[in-house]
Design a protein around this motif. Structure first.
Motif, PDB file in Angstrom:
ATOM      1  N   MET A  76       0.819  -1.221   0.000  1.00 14.89           N
ATOM      2  CA  MET A  76       0.000   0.000   0.000  1.00 14.89           C
ATOM      3  C   MET A  76       0.850   1.267   0.000  1.00 14.89           C
ATOM      4  N   LEU A  77       2.125   1.172   0.390  1.00 14.40           N
ATOM      5  CA  LEU A  77       3.002   2.350   0.390  1.00 14.40           C
ATOM      6  C   LEU A  77       3.842   2.460  -0.871  1.00 14.40           C
ATOM      7  N   GLN A  78       3.901   1.408  -1.668  1.00 13.04           N
ATOM      8  CA  GLN A  78       4.779   1.409  -2.843  1.00 13.04           C
ATOM      9  C   GLN A  78       4.475   2.515  -3.853  1.00 13.04           C
ATOM     10  N   PRO A  79       3.202   2.870  -4.115  1.00 19.48           N
ATOM     11  CA  PRO A  79       2.975   3.977  -5.068  1.00 19.48           C
ATOM     12  C   PRO A  79       3.490   5.327  -4.566  1.00 19.48           C
ATOM     13  N   TYR A  80       3.626   5.461  -3.247  1.00 14.98           N
ATOM     14  CA  TYR A  80       4.033   6.737  -2.675  1.00 14.98           C
ATOM     15  C   TYR A  80       5.536   6.826  -2.463  1.00 14.98           C
ATOM     16  N   LEU A  81       6.237   5.726  -2.575  1.00 14.02           N
ATOM     17  CA  LEU A  81       7.677   5.706  -2.298  1.00 14.02           C
ATOM     18  C   LEU A  81       8.477   6.648  -3.201  1.00 14.02           C
ATOM     19  N   PRO A  82       8.232   6.677  -4.528  1.00 13.27           N
ATOM     20  CA  PRO A  82       9.003   7.621  -5.359  1.00 13.27           C
ATOM     21  C   PRO A  82       8.797   9.079  -4.941  1.00 13.27           C
ATOM     22  N   ILE A  83       7.571   9.428  -4.586  1.00  7.45           N
ATOM     23  CA  ILE A  83       7.289  10.801  -4.152  1.00  7.45           C
ATOM     24  C   ILE A  83       8.016  11.094  -2.843  1.00  7.45           C
ATOM     25  N   MET A  84       8.000  10.118  -1.941  1.00  6.58           N
ATOM     26  CA  MET A  84       8.684  10.311  -0.660  1.00  6.58           C
ATOM     27  C   MET A  84      10.185  10.498  -0.873  1.00  6.58           C
ATOM     28  N   VAL A  85      10.762   9.734  -1.778  1.00  5.21           N
ATOM     29  CA  VAL A  85      12.203   9.831  -2.034  1.00  5.21           C
ATOM     30  C   VAL A  85      12.540  11.195  -2.643  1.00  5.21           C
ATOM     31  N   VAL A  86      11.739  11.652  -3.592  1.00  4.18           N
ATOM     32  CA  VAL A  86      12.004  12.952  -4.222  1.00  4.18           C
ATOM     33  C   VAL A  86      11.836  14.084  -3.212  1.00  4.18           C
ATOM     34  N   ALA A  87      10.813  13.984  -2.356  1.00  5.25           N
ATOM     35  CA  ALA A  87      10.626  15.011  -1.324  1.00  5.25           C
ATOM     36  C   ALA A  87      11.782  15.002  -0.335  1.00  5.25           C
ATOM     37  N   ALA A  88      12.283  13.821  -0.001  1.00  5.45           N
ATOM     38  CA  ALA A  88      13.423  13.729   0.908  1.00  5.45           C
ATOM     39  C   ALA A  88      14.678  14.317   0.259  1.00  5.45           C
ATOM     40  N   LEU A  89      14.874  14.040  -1.028  1.00  8.45           N
ATOM     41  CA  LEU A  89      16.023  14.619  -1.738  1.00  8.45           C
ATOM     42  C   LEU A  89      15.943  16.137  -1.763  1.00  8.45           C
ATOM     43  N   ASP A  90      14.730  16.659  -1.939  1.00  6.34           N
ATOM     44  CA  ASP A  90      14.544  18.107  -1.930  1.00  6.34           C
ATOM     45  C   ASP A  90      14.964  18.688  -0.584  1.00  6.34           C
ATOM     46  N   ALA A  91      14.534  18.046   0.499  1.00  4.58           N
ATOM     47  CA  ALA A  91      14.902  18.535   1.836  1.00  4.58           C
ATOM     48  C   ALA A  91      16.409  18.416   2.064  1.00  4.58           C
ATOM     49  N   LEU A  92      16.997  17.333   1.596  1.00  8.88           N
ATOM     50  CA  LEU A  92      18.437  17.128   1.783  1.00  8.88           C
ATOM     51  C   LEU A  92      19.255  18.172   1.016  1.00  8.88           C
ATOM     52  N   LEU A  93      18.867  18.426  -0.226  1.00  5.82           N
ATOM     53  CA  LEU A  93      19.603  19.421  -1.013  1.00  5.82           C
ATOM     54  C   LEU A  93      19.351  20.833  -0.495  1.00  5.82           C
ATOM     55  N   GLY A  94      18.153  21.083   0.044  1.00  6.33           N
ATOM     56  CA  GLY A  94      17.891  22.368   0.682  1.00  6.33           C
ATOM     57  C   GLY A  94      18.774  22.560   1.914  1.00  6.33           C
ATOM     58  N   ALA A  95      18.975  21.468   2.639  1.00  7.19           N
ATOM     59  CA  ALA A  95      19.867  21.536   3.806  1.00  7.19           C
ATOM     60  C   ALA A  95      21.303  21.799   3.376  1.00  7.19           C
ATOM     61  N   ALA A  96      21.731  21.145   2.288  1.00  2.00           N
ATOM     62  CA  ALA A  96      23.094  21.372   1.796  1.00  2.00           C
ATOM     63  C   ALA A  96      23.267  22.822   1.362  1.00  2.00           C
ATOM     64  N   ARG A  97      22.255  23.342   0.697  1.00  2.23           N
ATOM     65  CA  ARG A  97      22.327  24.746   0.259  1.00  2.23           C
ATOM     66  C   ARG A  97      22.424  25.689   1.460  1.00  2.23           C
ATOM     67  N   TYR A 101      23.536  24.960   4.352  1.00  5.15           N
ATOM     68  CA  TYR A 101      24.841  24.764   4.990  1.00  5.15           C
ATOM     69  C   TYR A 101      25.896  25.642   4.314  1.00  5.15           C
ATOM     70  N   PHE A 102      25.880  25.648   2.991  1.00  2.00           N
ATOM     71  CA  PHE A 102      26.856  26.476   2.280  1.00  2.00           C
ATOM     72  C   PHE A 102      26.592  27.962   2.487  1.00  2.00           C
ATOM     73  N   GLU A 103      25.340  28.324   2.697  1.00  2.00           N
ATOM     74  CA  GLU A 103      24.996  29.726   2.947  1.00  2.00           C
ATOM     75  C   GLU A 103      25.129  30.084   4.426  1.00  2.00           C
ATOM     76  N   ARG A 104      25.595  29.151   5.224  1.00  2.00           N
ATOM     77  CA  ARG A 104      25.829  29.323   6.667  1.00  2.00           C
ATOM     78  C   ARG A 104      24.556  29.686   7.422  1.00  2.00           C
ATOM     79  N   SER A 105      23.440  29.096   7.016  1.00  2.00           N
ATOM     80  CA  SER A 105      22.188  29.322   7.737  1.00  2.00           C
ATOM     81  C   SER A 105      21.512  27.992   8.091  1.00  2.00           C
ATOM     82  N   PHE A 106      22.312  26.920   8.167  1.00  3.67           N
ATOM     83  CA  PHE A 106      21.762  25.595   8.421  1.00  3.67           C
ATOM     84  C   PHE A 106      21.343  25.464   9.888  1.00  3.67           C
ATOM     85  N   SER A 107      20.197  24.791  10.088  1.00  5.07           N
ATOM     86  CA  SER A 107      19.707  24.492  11.428  1.00  5.07           C
ATOM     87  C   SER A 107      19.176  23.061  11.424  1.00  5.07           C
TER      88      SER A 107
END
Length: 110
Positions: free
Chosen positions: A24-45, A47-53
């Motif tokens: 029942m979760l398999q159709p949502y897994l790709p969306i969850m992964v892309v949303a997680a990647l978005d959050a991870l890359l936002g965190a990396a950004r 971090y480089f801008e020195r505003s990471f929390s």
């Protein structure tokens, strides 16, 4: 920074352990992964801008994954699941490329 390291370690463990995802979760897994990647890359950004929390990252990660999943769930309930899933992927994809572009500019800037 501990939250990001924990996420990276979790992804590496997940690659080697290969856990079973409920059907029942398999159709949502790709969306969850892309949303997680978005959050991870936002965190990396940030971090480089020195505003990471750490708190902002954890809240952003959870809220991104939940919001994207709920949008796709709503689309499935309304009978427009694939269209709404495409819309979520496009929006998150634009954010991912924007964050990657900002990170690249920061790295090449010095």
């Amino acid at each position: 920074m501990a939250a990001v390291l924990g996420l990276i370690i979790g992804v590496i463990i997940g690659i080697f352990v290969k856990p079973d995802i409920p059907i029942m979760l398999q159709p949502y897994l790709p969306i969850m992964v892309v949303a997680a990647l978005d959050a991870l890359l936002g965190a990396a950004r940030s971090y480089f801008e020195r505003s990471f929390s750490d708190k902002v990252f954890v809240i952003s990660f959870i809220s991104n994954v939940l919001t994207a999943t709920l949008l796709v769930l709503l689309g499935n309930q309304l009978g427009v699941g694939s269209q709404l899933q495409t819309a979520v992927i496009v929006v998150l994809g634009i954010r991912i490329f924007s964050n990657v572009s900002a990170i690249r500019r920061f790295i090449f800037k010095g």
